[in-house]
Design a protein around this motif. Structure first.
Motif, PDB file in Angstrom:
ATOM      1  N   THR A   1       0.851  -1.197   0.000  1.00 51.63           N
ATOM      2  CA  THR A   1       0.000   0.000   0.000  1.00 51.63           C
ATOM      3  C   THR A   1       0.880   1.238   0.000  1.00 51.63           C
ATOM      4  N   GLN A   2       0.504   2.231  -0.803  1.00 49.50           N
ATOM      5  CA  GLN A   2       1.278   3.471  -0.851  1.00 49.50           C
ATOM      6  C   GLN A   2       0.865   4.381   0.309  1.00 49.50           C
ATOM      7  N   ILE A   3       1.881   4.921   0.999  1.00 47.26           N
ATOM      8  CA  ILE A   3       1.660   5.813   2.133  1.00 47.26           C
ATOM      9  C   ILE A   3       1.381   7.228   1.633  1.00 47.26           C
ATOM     10  N   LYS A   4       0.413   7.875   2.225  1.00 41.64           N
ATOM     11  CA  LYS A   4       0.077   9.254   1.872  1.00 41.64           C
ATOM     12  C   LYS A   4       0.908  10.222   2.721  1.00 41.64           C
ATOM     13  N   GLY A   5       0.968  11.469   2.281  1.00 46.08           N
ATOM     14  CA  GLY A   5       1.600  12.518   3.062  1.00 46.08           C
ATOM     15  C   GLY A   5       3.108  12.572   2.973  1.00 46.08           C
ATOM     16  N   VAL A   6       3.696  11.855   2.025  1.00 47.78           N
ATOM     17  CA  VAL A   6       5.158  11.901   1.857  1.00 47.78           C
ATOM     18  C   VAL A   6       5.532  13.263   1.285  1.00 47.78           C
ATOM     19  N   PRO A   7       6.537  13.925   1.839  1.00 42.65           N
ATOM     20  CA  PRO A   7       6.915  15.248   1.319  1.00 42.65           C
ATOM     21  C   PRO A   7       7.438  15.151  -0.114  1.00 42.65           C
ATOM     22  N   GLU A   8       7.389  16.268  -0.806  1.00 41.80           N
ATOM     23  CA  GLU A   8       7.893  16.303  -2.178  1.00 41.80           C
ATOM     24  C   GLU A   8       9.409  16.146  -2.176  1.00 41.80           C
ATOM     25  N   VAL A   9       9.899  15.221  -2.976  1.00 38.97           N
ATOM     26  CA  VAL A   9      11.336  15.001  -3.082  1.00 38.97           C
ATOM     27  C   VAL A   9      11.817  15.494  -4.443  1.00 38.97           C
ATOM     28  N   VAL A  10      13.100  15.807  -4.497  1.00 39.82           N
ATOM     29  CA  VAL A  10      13.727  16.146  -5.776  1.00 39.82           C
ATOM     30  C   VAL A  10      14.371  14.872  -6.287  1.00 39.82           C
ATOM     31  N   TYR A  11      13.674  14.201  -7.182  1.00 39.27           N
ATOM     32  CA  TYR A  11      14.121  12.914  -7.720  1.00 39.27           C
ATOM     33  C   TYR A  11      14.985  13.175  -8.943  1.00 39.27           C
ATOM     34  N   LYS A  12      16.290  13.152  -8.717  1.00 35.41           N
ATOM     35  CA  LYS A  12      17.222  13.464  -9.784  1.00 35.41           C
ATOM     36  C   LYS A  12      18.523  12.718  -9.541  1.00 35.41           C
ATOM     37  N   ASN A  13      18.980  11.988 -10.528  1.00 29.58           N
ATOM     38  CA  ASN A  13      20.227  11.229 -10.429  1.00 29.58           C
ATOM     39  C   ASN A  13      20.243  10.384  -9.151  1.00 29.58           C
ATOM     40  N   GLN A  14      21.113  10.712  -8.192  1.00 32.64           N
ATOM     41  CA  GLN A  14      21.208   9.931  -6.967  1.00 32.64           C
ATOM     42  C   GLN A  14      20.230  10.394  -5.888  1.00 32.64           C
TER      43      GLN A  14
END
Length: 370
Positions: free
Chosen positions: A73-86
């Motif tokens: 199940t996917q958890i709600k309320g996860v903060p926005e991340v900067v998904y880039k490279n590593q």
């Protein structure tokens, strides 16, 4: 005809992946099987076991998942991340007293300032209620943000006294950050569990210093574990081309990067001729060539008698789990486990005593003695 050949090649690859070896024998003829427990994952960068036996999983792309009773199940309320490279959603760690206080600590590459300058490592804590993160608090935010996408560090560990340790890599700025205690990056940090600064941190009284810093001169530590016997915090870190290291972290010590290293640049040029200098710590162990280590755990389980008391380190580059044999605090032998299953991102000892391994583009596997 070309189209038919392409289909045959694709089918052959699919069959070969399905038949990937899952049964293994160790050097001492110990037989074990790697069985998939959680599938359908991309890069499970971090994982933790909750008291009820469920598994909390951090997917690098920014999703936090809960695996329970065979369902994810996917958890709600996860903060926005900067998904880039590593960068992305990275490590997870439960508070030592989680059963009473419910705190979950996690790291990610973030830009909580909402500026235009990329991201840096964030340590946050929150509680989980009905599959949603609540009571979110920023424990530490490294600065400044940068658009570079490498070396976030991000492993988290608690020691036996309840202090919170975490790593921040040099953020690709090796000539400025690691040797400067006034700047974040290339450091191991120590905090109280609420984010406040321990009064005996080594640089608390140093003008201009980052008071959370516990040690410096690191490149990109992506493995961290407390030695269950000694209580010491052990880390491993990526070197450049060669020179990955295992270090035992000591208060206020300088671990040398980039003034000393056993590695060279990726273009084969020399970083420094020095592998040791006065006032700088030597690694407990180093790898040349690099294995690209990620994840670390001490084997503390009777399920693997010959492995107990030794260290597990994942290899991203060579796609195996490295069993590091220790004797009186020194590395005496290494053995490759799970060869060829995929890039090992992290490893944990579960509450059932079994070894759990996150393998990229495969999922979480459990090592079961035959």
């Amino acid at each position: 005809m070309k189209k038919i050949s392409f289909v045959i090649i694709c089918l052959s690859f699919f069959v070969s992946q399905c038949q990937k070896k899952t049964e293994f024998k160790s050097d001492d003829n110990f037989s074990y099987k790697a069985e998939i427990v959680v599938d359908g994952l991309d890069i499970a960068w971090g994982m933790e076991f909750l008291p009820d036996g469920s598994i909390l999983i951090a997917e690098q792309e920014g999703k936090m998942m809960l695996f329970k009773d065979g369902k994810t199940t996917q958890i709600k309320g996860v903060p926005e991340v900067v998904y880039k490279n590593q960068g992305g959603l990275l490590d997870l760690k439960l508070h030592p007293d989680y059963s009473n206080n419910g705190w979950i600590y996690f790291s990610f590459s973030g830009n909580i300032e909402n500026d235009e300058e990329g991201a840096n490592t964030v340590i946050m804590r929150a509680r989980l209620k009905e599959n949603e993160l609540i009571d979110k608090e920023v424990i530490y935010k490294a600065t400044p943000n940068t658009k570079k996408g490498q070396h976030f560090g991000s492993r988290i560990e608690f020691d036996k006294d309840g202090y919170l340790f975490f790593s921040v890599g040099d953020r690709g700025n090796r000539d400025v950050n690691p040797q400067n205690i006034n700047r974040d990056g290339g450091k191991i940090y120590r905090l109280n569990d609420d984010g406040s600064i321990p009064s005996d941190n080594p640089f608390v009284s140093t003008p201009g210093a980052k008071a959370a810093v516990f040690s410096y001169g690191h490149r990109n530590p992506q493995g961290m574990a407390m030695n269950p016997v000694t209580g010491e915090i052990w880390v491993h870190e990526h070197g450049p081309q060669g020179g990955d290291e295992i270090n035992i972290i000591k208060s206020g010590k300088n671990y040398g990067w980039p003034l000393i290293t056993y590695g060279i640049n990726y273009d084969d040029s020399i970083i420094t001729d020095d592998t040791d200098l006065p006032g700088m710590e030597q690694p407990l162990h180093y790898w040349v060539p690099s294995i690209a280590p990620s994840g670390m755990a001490f084997v503390n389980s009777d399920r693997y008698p010959a492995w107990k008391g030794n260290l597990l380190v994942g290899s991203l580059k060579f796609q195996y789990l490295n069993l590091v044999f220790l004797n009186e605090g020194k590395v005496v032998k290494e053995e490759k486990l799970m060869e060829g299953m995929g890039r090992v991102r992290t490893v944990k000892i579960g509450p059932d005593g079994y070894i759990y391994v996150s393998v990229e583009q495969l999922g979480i596997v459990r090592l079961m003695p035959n």
